[in-house]
Write a protein that holds these residues in place. Structure first.
Motif, PDB file in Angstrom:
ATOM      1  N   ASP A  31       0.826  -1.204   0.000  1.00 50.81           N
ATOM      2  CA  ASP A  31       0.000   0.000   0.000  1.00 50.81           C
ATOM      3  C   ASP A  31       0.863   1.258   0.000  1.00 50.81           C
ATOM      4  O   ASP A  31       0.548   2.242  -0.678  1.00 50.81           O
ATOM      5  CB  ASP A  31      -0.933   0.005   1.225  1.00 50.81           C
ATOM      6  CG  ASP A  31      -2.028  -1.052   1.109  1.00 50.81           C
ATOM      7  OD1 ASP A  31      -2.261  -1.534  -0.020  1.00 50.81           O
ATOM      8  OD2 ASP A  31      -2.634  -1.394   2.143  1.00 50.81           O
ATOM      9  N   THR A  32       1.961   1.212   0.730  1.00 50.53           N
ATOM     10  CA  THR A  32       2.854   2.378   0.790  1.00 50.53           C
ATOM     11  C   THR A  32       3.588   2.587  -0.529  1.00 50.53           C
ATOM     12  O   THR A  32       3.630   3.694  -1.070  1.00 50.53           O
ATOM     13  CB  THR A  32       3.883   2.221   1.932  1.00 50.53           C
ATOM     14  OG1 THR A  32       3.195   2.115   3.168  1.00 50.53           O
ATOM     15  CG2 THR A  32       4.818   3.422   1.977  1.00 50.53           C
ATOM     16  N   ILE A  33       4.162   1.513  -1.059  1.00 52.56           N
ATOM     17  CA  ILE A  33       4.980   1.650  -2.270  1.00 52.56           C
ATOM     18  C   ILE A  33       4.120   2.014  -3.481  1.00 52.56           C
ATOM     19  O   ILE A  33       4.538   2.800  -4.348  1.00 52.56           O
ATOM     20  CB  ILE A  33       5.791   0.361  -2.531  1.00 52.56           C
ATOM     21  CG1 ILE A  33       6.939   0.648  -3.496  1.00 52.56           C
ATOM     22  CG2 ILE A  33       4.924  -0.740  -3.091  1.00 52.56           C
ATOM     23  CD1 ILE A  33       7.875  -0.514  -3.690  1.00 52.56           C
ATOM     24  N   GLN A  34       2.896   1.480  -3.547  1.00 51.00           N
ATOM     25  CA  GLN A  34       2.034   1.792  -4.685  1.00 51.00           C
ATOM     26  C   GLN A  34       1.551   3.241  -4.640  1.00 51.00           C
ATOM     27  O   GLN A  34       1.387   3.885  -5.684  1.00 51.00           O
ATOM     28  CB  GLN A  34       0.853   0.822  -4.729  1.00 51.00           C
ATOM     29  CG  GLN A  34       1.294  -0.580  -5.152  1.00 51.00           C
ATOM     30  CD  GLN A  34       0.161  -1.583  -5.251  1.00 51.00           C
ATOM     31  OE1 GLN A  34       0.214  -2.504  -6.044  1.00 51.00           O
ATOM     32  NE2 GLN A  34      -0.879  -1.434  -4.427  1.00 51.00           N
ATOM     33  N   LYS A  35       1.358   3.771  -3.444  1.00 47.23           N
ATOM     34  CA  LYS A  35       0.946   5.165  -3.318  1.00 47.23           C
ATOM     35  C   LYS A  35       2.115   6.118  -3.585  1.00 47.23           C
ATOM     36  O   LYS A  35       1.974   7.117  -4.295  1.00 47.23           O
ATOM     37  CB  LYS A  35       0.384   5.423  -1.921  1.00 47.23           C
ATOM     38  CG  LYS A  35      -0.967   4.775  -1.667  1.00 47.23           C
ATOM     39  CD  LYS A  35      -1.432   5.021  -0.239  1.00 47.23           C
ATOM     40  CE  LYS A  35      -2.765   4.347   0.036  1.00 47.23           C
ATOM     41  NZ  LYS A  35      -3.212   4.541   1.437  1.00 47.23           N
ATOM     42  N   GLU A  36       3.273   5.809  -3.000  1.00 42.13           N
ATOM     43  CA  GLU A  36       4.427   6.712  -3.125  1.00 42.13           C
ATOM     44  C   GLU A  36       5.015   6.706  -4.539  1.00 42.13           C
ATOM     45  O   GLU A  36       5.402   7.754  -5.059  1.00 42.13           O
ATOM     46  CB  GLU A  36       5.498   6.343  -2.106  1.00 42.13           C
ATOM     47  CG  GLU A  36       5.110   6.650  -0.674  1.00 42.13           C
ATOM     48  CD  GLU A  36       6.256   6.435   0.293  1.00 42.13           C
ATOM     49  OE1 GLU A  36       7.353   6.001  -0.167  1.00 42.13           O
ATOM     50  OE2 GLU A  36       6.070   6.692   1.488  1.00 42.13           O
ATOM     51  N   PHE A  37       5.098   5.528  -5.151  1.00 44.90           N
ATOM     52  CA  PHE A  37       5.701   5.420  -6.481  1.00 44.90           C
ATOM     53  C   PHE A  37       4.671   5.472  -7.609  1.00 44.90           C
ATOM     54  O   PHE A  37       5.043   5.410  -8.779  1.00 44.90           O
ATOM     55  CB  PHE A  37       6.517   4.125  -6.587  1.00 44.90           C
ATOM     56  CG  PHE A  37       7.799   4.154  -5.811  1.00 44.90           C
ATOM     57  CD1 PHE A  37       8.983   4.570  -6.401  1.00 44.90           C
ATOM     58  CD2 PHE A  37       7.824   3.791  -4.475  1.00 44.90           C
ATOM     59  CE1 PHE A  37      10.160   4.608  -5.687  1.00 44.90           C
ATOM     60  CE2 PHE A  37       9.005   3.827  -3.748  1.00 44.90           C
ATOM     61  CZ  PHE A  37      10.175   4.236  -4.351  1.00 44.90           C
ATOM     62  N   LYS A  38       3.383   5.568  -7.237  1.00 42.81           N
ATOM     63  CA  LYS A  38       2.301   5.665  -8.218  1.00 42.81           C
ATOM     64  C   LYS A  38       2.383   4.518  -9.228  1.00 42.81           C
ATOM     65  O   LYS A  38       2.532   4.724 -10.435  1.00 42.81           O
ATOM     66  CB  LYS A  38       2.343   7.019  -8.926  1.00 42.81           C
ATOM     67  CG  LYS A  38       2.116   8.194  -7.981  1.00 42.81           C
ATOM     68  CD  LYS A  38       2.127   9.522  -8.721  1.00 42.81           C
ATOM     69  CE  LYS A  38       1.853  10.671  -7.755  1.00 42.81           C
ATOM     70  NZ  LYS A  38       1.861  11.981  -8.442  1.00 42.81           N
TER      71      LYS A  38
END
Length: 235
Positions: free
Chosen positions: A139-146
């Motif tokens: 969830d974090t990586i998909q939001k931060e790295f789009k």
């Protein structure tokens, strides 16, 4: 002591002060990079953090070695200055070998990154501690790295039996455009994360090259100064 030797002495002292500050900069840089990737380490394992840890260790060694060099110059100690030069040469050789190994195993590291991402994706829906870590990570990586999935949103359909719906963290603000399609990021996280890690490696490589050049110059100055001390006291 001749004019040339005196000049080398003061140059070496100034070099050690700069080297000391450089060691602190490398130490802080390594700590910052380690802090930035600390969250991802839980899923990608400790291999990703090796370069940052190496920076912290090398920065600490450089800092304390420069203090040894400063004391040796001020006291005109042949033993301390020679030890300082030997440590610089050893550090130089370690950096050369480390850089060569990093280049040689780059493909293996990329494959390891992809495998780690796929393995953690399989744990996303697990009702245990590993699943919680995987959910927080993705969830974090998909939001931060789009991004979405390893290579794209379809990875979630293949990996999980969640009716083909990617996690909510894959959602973007726009329906179409700017890497979005039907409100979901189209690019995979593997390419974006590997680009980020490559940029980090380039920073580390640039720092390592600069430090290695300074180390080699410092070692030459130190050996010359130690030789002049031996000649002076020997005579």
């Amino acid at each position: 002591m001749g004019c040339g030797t005196t000049t080398i002495k003061y140059l070496l002292f100034i070099f050690n002060l700069i080297f000391c500050l450089g060691g602190l900069v490398i130490l802080v840089l390594g700590a910052v990079i380690q802090w930035n990737i600390n969250f991802y380490e839980a899923t990608l394992s400790e291999k990703v953090t090796v370069p940052a840890i190496v920076l912290i260790v090398v920065g600490s060694i450089i800092f304390f070695t420069s203090l040894l060099g400063c004391c040796g110059v001020l006291q005109e100690s042949n033993c301390m200055i020679t030890t300082f030069a030997v440590i610089l040469i050893i550090l130089f050789l370690i950096q050369i070998v480390g850089g060569a190994l990093a280049f040689a195993f780059q493909d293996e590291f990329n494959e390891f990154l992809r495998t780690s991402l796929k393995n953690s994706m399989k744990q996303y829906n697990e009702p245990n501690a590993e699943g919680e870590i995987a959910r927080q990570y993705w969830d974090t990586i998909q939001k931060e790295f789009k991004c979405c999935g390893v290579d794209g949103p379809t990875d979630w359909t293949i990996t999980l039996s969640n009716k083909g719906i990617p996690p909510a963290s894959c959602g973007c603000d726009e329906l179409f455009g700017n890497g979005c399609l039907a409100g979901i990021y189209t690019k995979g996280c593997y390419s974006k994360l590997s680009q980020w890690l490559k940029m980090t490696q380039n920073v580390l490589g640039g720092v390592a090259i600069g430090v290695a050049a300074v180390e080699l110059i410092g070692a030459v100055f130190a050996l010359y100064f130690a030789s002049s001390i031996r000649r002076r006291y020997g005579s």
